[in-house]
Design a protein around this motif. Structure first.
Motif, PDB file in Angstrom:
ATOM      1  N   LEU A  86      -5.680   5.563  -4.751  1.00 35.68           N
ATOM      2  CA  LEU A  86      -6.306   4.586  -3.866  1.00 35.68           C
ATOM      3  C   LEU A  86      -6.397   3.206  -4.503  1.00 35.68           C
ATOM      4  N   TRP A  87      -6.911   3.123  -5.735  1.00 34.23           N
ATOM      5  CA  TRP A  87      -7.068   1.787  -6.317  1.00 34.23           C
ATOM      6  C   TRP A  87      -5.724   1.165  -6.661  1.00 34.23           C
ATOM      7  N   ARG A  88      -4.741   1.960  -7.082  1.00 35.07           N
ATOM      8  CA  ARG A  88      -3.414   1.412  -7.358  1.00 35.07           C
ATOM      9  C   ARG A  88      -2.767   0.882  -6.071  1.00 35.07           C
ATOM     10  N   SER A  89      -2.959   1.624  -5.003  1.00 34.71           N
ATOM     11  CA  SER A  89      -2.399   1.200  -3.723  1.00 34.71           C
ATOM     12  C   SER A  89      -3.069  -0.075  -3.223  1.00 34.71           C
ATOM     13  N   CYS A  90      -4.365  -0.184  -3.428  1.00 34.81           N
ATOM     14  CA  CYS A  90      -5.078  -1.403  -3.010  1.00 34.81           C
ATOM     15  C   CYS A  90      -4.614  -2.617  -3.802  1.00 34.81           C
ATOM     16  N   VAL A  91      -4.411  -2.450  -5.081  1.00 33.52           N
ATOM     17  CA  VAL A  91      -3.926  -3.557  -5.918  1.00 33.52           C
ATOM     18  C   VAL A  91      -2.510  -3.937  -5.504  1.00 33.52           C
ATOM     19  N   ALA A  92      -1.668  -2.930  -5.263  1.00 32.94           N
ATOM     20  CA  ALA A  92      -0.296  -3.207  -4.832  1.00 32.94           C
ATOM     21  C   ALA A  92      -0.285  -3.906  -3.476  1.00 32.94           C
ATOM     22  N   ALA A  93      -1.188  -3.522  -2.575  1.00 31.97           N
ATOM     23  CA  ALA A  93      -1.276  -4.167  -1.263  1.00 31.97           C
ATOM     24  C   ALA A  93      -1.683  -5.626  -1.404  1.00 31.97           C
ATOM     25  N   PHE A 113       0.839  -1.204   0.000  1.00 32.55           N
ATOM     26  CA  PHE A 113       0.000   0.000   0.000  1.00 32.55           C
ATOM     27  C   PHE A 113       0.872   1.251   0.000  1.00 32.55           C
ATOM     28  N   GLY A 114       1.909   1.232   0.828  1.00 34.93           N
ATOM     29  CA  GLY A 114       2.818   2.380   0.876  1.00 34.93           C
ATOM     30  C   GLY A 114       3.541   2.602  -0.435  1.00 34.93           C
ATOM     31  N   ILE A 115       4.008   1.520  -1.035  1.00 36.60           N
ATOM     32  CA  ILE A 115       4.696   1.629  -2.322  1.00 36.60           C
ATOM     33  C   ILE A 115       3.734   2.118  -3.395  1.00 36.60           C
TER      34      ILE A 115
END
Length: 71
Positions: A31-38, A13-15
């Motif tokens: 937000l959605w990019r961070s959720c996918v990365a998480a 999420f941080g990345i």
């Protein structure tokens, strides 16, 4: 394993936030990019943790077998 997945999710999420902000993305995109990365990072760290634990267990079993053979 749960802790590793949580750590991976937080790192992902941080990345995701950092890279999205570096690209000057909108807040909803961040937000959605961070959720996918998480999600991806959480599953990757969980998988790596399983491989790591399996390797430790195998090494321990080999060491025990070697000790028993010497006794």
């Amino acid at each position: 394993m749960k802790k590793l997945m949580l750590i991976g999710g937080l790192l992902g999420f941080g990345i995701g936030i950092i890279f999205s902000r570096l690209q000057s993305a909108e807040n909803s995109t961040v937000l959605w990019r961070s959720c996918v990365a998480a999600l991806i990072a959480g599953f990757m760290l969980r998988w790596w943790g399983k491989v790591w634990v399996r390797g430790i267990q195998q090494a321990h079993a080999e060491r025990l077998a070697k000790q028993q053979a010497n006794d």
